[in-house]
Every structure is written in C-alpha cells, then in structure tokens.
Design an enzyme around this catalytic site. Structure first.
Site, PDB file in Angstrom:
ATOM      1  N   SER A 185       2.164 -10.189  29.487  1.00  0.00           N
ATOM      2  CA  SER A 185       1.097  -9.324  28.996  1.00  0.00           C
ATOM      3  C   SER A 185       0.150 -10.107  28.081  1.00  0.00           C
ATOM      4  O   SER A 185      -0.418 -11.119  28.488  1.00  0.00           O
ATOM      5  CB  SER A 185       1.710  -8.109  28.303  1.00  0.00           C
ATOM      6  OG  SER A 185       0.746  -7.113  28.059  1.00  0.00           O
ATOM      7  N   ASP A 257       1.592  -1.266  37.900  1.00  0.00           N
ATOM      8  CA  ASP A 257       1.354  -1.502  36.476  1.00  0.00           C
ATOM      9  C   ASP A 257       0.337  -0.483  35.966  1.00  0.00           C
ATOM     10  O   ASP A 257      -0.805  -0.443  36.423  1.00  0.00           O
ATOM     11  CB  ASP A 257       0.842  -2.922  36.263  1.00  0.00           C
ATOM     12  CG  ASP A 257       0.857  -3.346  34.797  1.00  0.00           C
ATOM     13  OD1 ASP A 257       0.544  -2.507  33.936  1.00  0.00           O
ATOM     14  OD2 ASP A 257       1.178  -4.511  34.528  1.00  0.00           O
ATOM     15  N   HIS A 286       4.593  -2.159  34.248  1.00  0.00           N
ATOM     16  CA  HIS A 286       4.201  -3.221  33.315  1.00  0.00           C
ATOM     17  C   HIS A 286       5.403  -3.924  32.689  1.00  0.00           C
ATOM     18  O   HIS A 286       5.394  -5.142  32.529  1.00  0.00           O
ATOM     19  CB  HIS A 286       3.325  -2.627  32.215  1.00  0.00           C
ATOM     20  CG  HIS A 286       2.707  -3.669  31.321  1.00  0.00           C
ATOM     21  ND1 HIS A 286       1.737  -4.541  31.769  1.00  0.00           N
ATOM     22  CD2 HIS A 286       2.922  -3.984  30.011  1.00  0.00           C
ATOM     23  CE1 HIS A 286       1.373  -5.352  30.782  1.00  0.00           C
ATOM     24  NE2 HIS A 286       2.082  -5.034  29.706  1.00  0.00           N
TER      25      HIS A 286
END
Length: 334
Positions: A185, A257, A286
């Site tokens: 991320s 996601d 995610h």
C-alpha cells in the site's frame, strides 16, 4: 379646488425591497461558501498528513504469535530537515523486529508497511516471507508503534526506510544484492523511492500500491473542486519514479481491492522499464491478497525470486565479459 394626495406606488417599493433582500442573501451565501472553500483548502494544505497517515501506538501482535523467534531492534535517528525544529534528535528512534531465517545465507526482506496501525498488524505477512525461507526486518516509521518522533511525513518515512537499509547493510553486514525491498500500500510508494536510491538491491516487490497521492486524492468526490495538484505537498509520486528502477520488480494486486484500484498497479507495471512481472489475484481485496490466493501467492514469489536469480547471474556474466575485454564503458543490460 381640492387636490388629491399623491400616494407612492407600494408595489414598486415592495419589489425593490425584495430584490435588495435577495441580493443581500445571495452575497451572504457566496461569502459563506467561499469561506468554507478557503477553509477546506487551508485544512487540506496544513493537515494533509492526517489524511495520509493513521498510526497507532499499541502493538497487539508479535512474530511470536506466529511461532517465530525474533529480536527487537531500536535504531537511533537523525531528524530530517522538515522535522528538525519539531523533534529532539536524542529521542527520535525507530523500533522494529529482526526475524532471522533458518539458513544464514538466505535473502532478507526489508518490509515497509502501509499507512495504518503499526508493525503488529503486519506480523502475519512477515511470517509468510519467513515461510519462504527469508529473514525479515519489519519496522515502524517514526510516530508508529514504539517508534518515537514527530507525526510522520513523506520525507520522514523515506528517511526511516533509508535508516533501515543502513542498518541491514552496515550493522548486519548483509550484501545489498541479498536484500528484497517489499512495500504494501503506502509502503509500496516508500519501497519504490528506496529502490531508486539503491539499484544494487536484489529485487523489489510492490503490493496493492498506487500511482501517486495526487491521483488517489482525486478519486474522492469532495476533491473535485479543490486544486489538489497545487495543495498536496506529500505526493508519493511513484508513477514518475518507477522508470528509474534497475532491479527486477514484482507488482501484486487483488482485483477486488476496495481502496486502491488494481489498474494503478497495471499503470506502474507499464511505466517500469526494468525486468518486471505483474500478478493480479482474483477476488482478493486490499489486505487479504495472500490469504485469498493461498499457495498461489507463495508460488508467485518463488517464481519471481528464481527469475531474479537468473537475471542476477546474467548480469554477473556480462560484467565478467566487460572486465575481460577491458571495455568498462559498455552498458550492463537486464
């Protein structure tokens, strides 16, 4: 002769009064909306870090919860220019975990986590890399977990990542070509920046990351009327950095996601010139790519490592040929 009194036109006066009232109300509304707009822009500019970083101080999980032996590491830091006036250099430290592999010559994962919580939320993912036979160094940026210092910023996270790299190379004496930089991320953007600074790293893995902070912000409806590109100073501009990468790169993303669209990994992949792979896992979100993908996740990383080893061997062969020929100006191709 009597004269009739002149009576003013009441309808005309009422009309003028009504128009004046509406004009005044319109001006008040315009000023109010303008004030809110200016306040929103000012808030975004001055407090943008609060929209990006979400650290917590309590660590609720450790590698021991996954059956792993580990060592706590406490590294002193020098303040960045941006935080120099806000922090005491004697107090700034980053805290992390060194999780050794069973084999002493194993590759080492330099783990850069995302924007939320702290290293405790990443212990399980770190255990997966250990299962692949790697040592892992997982640490918190300043302001997260047990790491001290001011509230994090783009500059400070880059500096913290560099401190972690220095720890591995200079203090643990790990060769750069044995280090895999991994980022998830927001950590993917930090990993890309670090990898650009250290092209001698073995490989880079970027999981569920984005093209830039500006493009992420522009996905929110409320930013449509705000000049994000002008106001956002913490940019994490990965899309313009990936063309500079020199080591093999693996992009991983889940197709479900809900936070960062997998199309952003596709764009990062397309912009990367180094040897690269892109793996999309169907139905993964995610934070659960490895859990959803199962064994396929491990197979993907093993295959990537094997291919990166072949690339490294090819580079070594080309380098030997250059040295033998005496042509030190010839380029090394990947």
């Amino acid at each position: 002769m009597s004269l009739n009194p002149i009576v003013p036109d009441q309808s005309s006066t009422t009309s003028l009064t009504g128009k004046s009232r509406w004009k005044k109300t319109l001006i008040q509304w315009s000023l109010g909306i303008g004030g809110i707009y200016v306040l929103a822009c000012g808030l975004l500019y001055t407090q943008q870090g609060r929209f990006i970083f979400a650290p917590t101080g309590i660590i609720t999980e450790t590698p021991a919860d996954h059956g792993l032996a580990y060592q706590s590491v406490d590294l002193p830091l020098e303040p960045t220019p941006q935080t120099k006036q806000q922090t005491d250099p004697n107090m700034d430290r980053i805290f992390g975990w060194w999780i050794p592999a069973q084999q002493p010559q194993a590759k080492t994962i330099l783990y850069l986590h995302g924007n939320g919580i702290n290293i405790g939320a990443n212990a399980e993912q770190a255990s997966r890399f250990h299962k692949l036979g790697c040592s892992v160094f997982l640490f918190d940026y300043r302001g997260y977990g047990k790491s001290t210092g001011a509230f994090p910023s783009e500059a400070s996270t880059y500096a913290d990542a560099q401190r972690a790299w220095t720890y591995l190379v200079q203090e643990r004496k790990i060769a750069p070509n044995q280090i895999v930089i991994y980022g998830h991320s927001l950590g993917g953007a930090i990993a890309i920046d670090l990898a650009v600074q250290h092209p001698d790293a073995f490989a880079l893995i970027v999981q569920s990351s984005f093209t830039s902070a500006v493009e992420m912000a522009q996905r929110n409806w409320w930013t449509a009327a705000i000049p994000i590109d002008l106001l956002l100073t913490q940019r994490f501009d990965s899309i313009h950095k990936v063309p500079q990468l020199k080591m093999p790169v693996l992009y991983i993303h889940g197709t479900n996601d809900e936070r960062i669209p997998y199309a952003m990994s596709q764009r990062l992949f397309a912009a990367t010139r180094a040897p690269k792979q892109l793996k999309l896992f169907a139905k993964a979100g995610h934070n659960n790519v490895a859990a959803v993908a199962g064994e396929a996740y491990y197979q993907t990383i093993r295959a990537f490592f094997n291919q990166a080893d072949k690339t490294a061997c090819k580079d070594c062969s080309v380098t030997r040929q250059i040295r033998q020929s005496g042509n030190t100006s010839a380029p090394i191709l990947r």
